[in-house]
Design a protein around this motif. Structure first.
Motif, PDB file in Angstrom:
ATOM      1  N   ASP A  47       0.857  -1.177   0.000  1.00  0.00           N
ATOM      2  CA  ASP A  47       0.000   0.000   0.000  1.00  0.00           C
ATOM      3  C   ASP A  47       0.898   1.234   0.000  1.00  0.00           C
ATOM      4  N   LEU A  48       0.579   2.207  -0.845  1.00  0.00           N
ATOM      5  CA  LEU A  48       1.424   3.398  -0.952  1.00  0.00           C
ATOM      6  C   LEU A  48       1.479   4.192   0.349  1.00  0.00           C
ATOM      7  N   SER A  49       0.401   4.159   1.119  1.00  0.00           N
ATOM      8  CA  SER A  49       0.405   4.860   2.405  1.00  0.00           C
ATOM      9  C   SER A  49       1.362   4.189   3.384  1.00  0.00           C
ATOM     10  N   VAL A  50       1.403   2.858   3.350  1.00  0.00           N
ATOM     11  CA  VAL A  50       2.339   2.121   4.203  1.00  0.00           C
ATOM     12  C   VAL A  50       3.777   2.415   3.768  1.00  0.00           C
ATOM     13  N   LEU A  51       4.005   2.459   2.448  1.00  0.00           N
ATOM     14  CA  LEU A  51       5.332   2.797   1.943  1.00  0.00           C
ATOM     15  C   LEU A  51       5.774   4.158   2.471  1.00  0.00           C
ATOM     16  N   THR A  52       4.877   5.154   2.408  1.00  0.00           N
ATOM     17  CA  THR A  52       5.213   6.496   2.881  1.00  0.00           C
ATOM     18  C   THR A  52       5.554   6.489   4.362  1.00  0.00           C
ATOM     19  N   ALA A  53       4.757   5.763   5.150  1.00  0.00           N
ATOM     20  CA  ALA A  53       5.013   5.685   6.588  1.00  0.00           C
ATOM     21  C   ALA A  53       6.373   5.045   6.862  1.00  0.00           C
ATOM     22  N   LYS A  54       6.708   4.005   6.109  1.00  0.00           N
ATOM     23  CA  LYS A  54       8.006   3.333   6.302  1.00  0.00           C
ATOM     24  C   LYS A  54       9.153   4.249   5.903  1.00  0.00           C
ATOM     25  N   VAL A  55       8.975   4.961   4.789  1.00  0.00           N
ATOM     26  CA  VAL A  55      10.011   5.886   4.335  1.00  0.00           C
ATOM     27  C   VAL A  55      10.284   6.939   5.406  1.00  0.00           C
ATOM     28  N   VAL A  80      12.145   5.460   8.433  1.00  0.00           N
ATOM     29  CA  VAL A  80      13.574   5.237   8.181  1.00  0.00           C
ATOM     30  C   VAL A  80      14.329   6.570   8.194  1.00  0.00           C
ATOM     31  N   LEU A  81      13.740   7.603   7.586  1.00  0.00           N
ATOM     32  CA  LEU A  81      14.389   8.916   7.579  1.00  0.00           C
ATOM     33  C   LEU A  81      14.519   9.478   8.990  1.00  0.00           C
ATOM     34  N   ARG A  82      13.478   9.262   9.809  1.00  0.00           N
ATOM     35  CA  ARG A  82      13.542   9.741  11.191  1.00  0.00           C
ATOM     36  C   ARG A  82      14.666   9.056  11.959  1.00  0.00           C
ATOM     37  N   ARG A  83      14.816   7.748  11.738  1.00  0.00           N
ATOM     38  CA  ARG A  83      15.865   7.007  12.442  1.00  0.00           C
ATOM     39  C   ARG A  83      17.260   7.425  11.977  1.00  0.00           C
ATOM     40  N   ALA A  84      17.363   7.731  10.692  1.00  0.00           N
ATOM     41  CA  ALA A  84      18.686   7.984  10.122  1.00  0.00           C
ATOM     42  C   ALA A  84      19.148   9.430  10.264  1.00  0.00           C
ATOM     43  N   TYR A  85      18.183  10.349  10.320  1.00  0.00           N
ATOM     44  CA  TYR A  85      18.550  11.763  10.327  1.00  0.00           C
ATOM     45  C   TYR A  85      17.760  12.502  11.397  1.00  0.00           C
ATOM     46  N   SER A  86      18.111  13.729  11.591  1.00  0.00           N
ATOM     47  CA  SER A  86      17.380  14.590  12.520  1.00  0.00           C
ATOM     48  C   SER A  86      16.879  15.809  11.757  1.00  0.00           C
ATOM     49  N   PHE A  87      16.047  15.550  10.744  1.00  0.00           N
ATOM     50  CA  PHE A  87      15.503  16.653   9.957  1.00  0.00           C
ATOM     51  C   PHE A  87      14.457  17.386  10.771  1.00  0.00           C
ATOM     52  N   GLN A  88      14.632  18.673  10.962  1.00  0.00           N
ATOM     53  CA  GLN A  88      13.656  19.446  11.711  1.00  0.00           C
ATOM     54  C   GLN A  88      12.468  19.814  10.868  1.00  0.00           C
ATOM     55  N   ASN A  89      12.640  19.791   9.542  1.00  0.00           N
ATOM     56  CA  ASN A  89      11.539  20.195   8.673  1.00  0.00           C
ATOM     57  C   ASN A  89      10.864  18.998   8.016  1.00  0.00           C
ATOM     58  N   SER A  90      11.063  17.819   8.590  1.00  0.00           N
ATOM     59  CA  SER A  90      10.441  16.636   8.003  1.00  0.00           C
ATOM     60  C   SER A  90       8.930  16.665   8.195  1.00  0.00           C
ATOM     61  N   ILE A  91       8.248  15.948   7.322  1.00  0.00           N
ATOM     62  CA  ILE A  91       6.794  15.892   7.404  1.00  0.00           C
ATOM     63  C   ILE A  91       6.404  14.964   8.536  1.00  0.00           C
ATOM     64  N   ASN A  92       5.538  15.419   9.416  1.00  0.00           N
ATOM     65  CA  ASN A  92       5.043  14.598  10.506  1.00  0.00           C
ATOM     66  C   ASN A  92       3.628  14.163  10.183  1.00  0.00           C
ATOM     67  N   PHE A  93       3.320  12.924  10.471  1.00  0.00           N
ATOM     68  CA  PHE A  93       1.980  12.446  10.177  1.00  0.00           C
ATOM     69  C   PHE A  93       1.598  11.294  11.091  1.00  0.00           C
ATOM     70  N   ILE A  94       0.290  11.022  11.118  1.00  0.00           N
ATOM     71  CA  ILE A  94      -0.241   9.865  11.828  1.00  0.00           C
ATOM     72  C   ILE A  94      -0.913   8.988  10.786  1.00  0.00           C
ATOM     73  N   GLU A  95      -0.618   7.691  10.799  1.00  0.00           N
ATOM     74  CA  GLU A  95      -1.213   6.776   9.822  1.00  0.00           C
ATOM     75  C   GLU A  95      -2.011   5.701  10.532  1.00  0.00           C
ATOM     76  N   HIS A  96      -3.190   5.402  10.014  1.00  0.00           N
ATOM     77  CA  HIS A  96      -4.004   4.325  10.574  1.00  0.00           C
ATOM     78  C   HIS A  96      -4.884   3.753   9.476  1.00  0.00           C
ATOM     79  N   GLY A  97      -4.746   2.453   9.258  1.00  0.00           N
ATOM     80  CA  GLY A  97      -5.601   1.769   8.286  1.00  0.00           C
ATOM     81  C   GLY A  97      -5.527   2.333   6.886  1.00  0.00           C
ATOM     82  N   GLY A  98      -4.349   2.792   6.486  1.00  0.00           N
ATOM     83  CA  GLY A  98      -4.189   3.347   5.147  1.00  0.00           C
ATOM     84  C   GLY A  98      -4.600   4.800   5.030  1.00  0.00           C
TER      85      GLY A  98
END
Length: 223
Positions: free
Chosen positions: A104-112, A115-133
């Motif tokens: 599911d593309l929404s799951v892909l986005t959440a995973k991406v 991974v970016l959160r774990r690897a970097y400390s971007f202050q301007n990264s997009i924050n979101f909540i995902e549930h059921g797609g």
């Protein structure tokens, strides 16, 4: 803007991933020449690589090893070959995550984003909540479901935020009213009902029927 390099042989999947991640604010480049993946990677200099295993010329394992010799950039494998052996091989060669096709593309986005959160400390990264797609973007107060992006009113956004933050649990009407108006006093209870009715209609029109459930006498729930 975070840059993502996509190495995907299937043009249908590639186009869908590019369009979806672009909509979420990423700069994404798809590999053009599968014999020169490393050169394209070095020229683009991305913050993350999405890498299929089954590719022309050389497989994804080969390119992961080549990338790892030169960079610590996160690599997420995409593959229908999702048996344990392939997953273990991908991780042992330096992969940071493995997403099985079809996905599911929404799951892909959440995973991406994870991974970016774990690897970097971007202050301007997009924050979101995902549930059921369904994905609630906290940066621009919008909702995305099946590649359709909905603009929300201030109250729509606050209601969905508190319900999605507590998915699986009933949230009382008084708690929602406090979140909306900073107080549960001097507010007509019908005002919340009107807001919920409008929000539900908007969700249903976008294909999200029964996304929000009423628990009579208790409050509301996203199951």
């Amino acid at each position: 803007m975070n840059k993502i390099f996509l190495v995907e042989d299937d043009p249908v999947i590639s186009k869908a991933v590019v369009n979806h991640l672009t909509m979420w604010g990423y700069e994404i480049k798809a590999a053009v020449d599968f014999g020169r993946v490393l050169e394209e990677f070095l020229a683009f200099d991305p913050q993350l690589v999405l890498l299929d295993i089954g590719l022309p010329h050389y497989n994804g394992y080969h390119w992961c090893e080549e990338i790892r010799r030169r960079s610590k950039v996160p690599v997420v494998f995409l593959s229908s070959a999702s048996d344990n052996m392939n997953i273990i091989t991908a991780m042992n060669l330096g992969g940071d995550d493995f997403i099985a096709k079809p996905f599911d593309l929404s799951v892909l986005t959440a995973k991406v984003q994870a991974v970016l959160r774990r690897a970097y400390s971007f202050q301007n990264s997009i924050n979101f909540i995902e549930h059921g797609g369904v994905m609630l973007n906290l940066s621009d107060a919008s909702l995305t479901f099946q590649d359709r992006k909905l603009d929300l009113t201030k109250n729509d956004f606050k209601i969905l935020q508190i319900l999605m933050e507590n998915a699986g649990h009933v949230v009382s009407r008084s708690d929602i009213m406090t979140r909306l108006w900073e107080s549960d006093s001097f507010i007509d209870d019908n005002t919340l009902t009107v807001n919920m009715t409008r929000l539900r209609k908007k969700l249903e029109e976008a294909g999200m029927r029964d996304f929000v459930v009423t628990k009579k006498g208790l409050g509301y729930l996203i199951p």
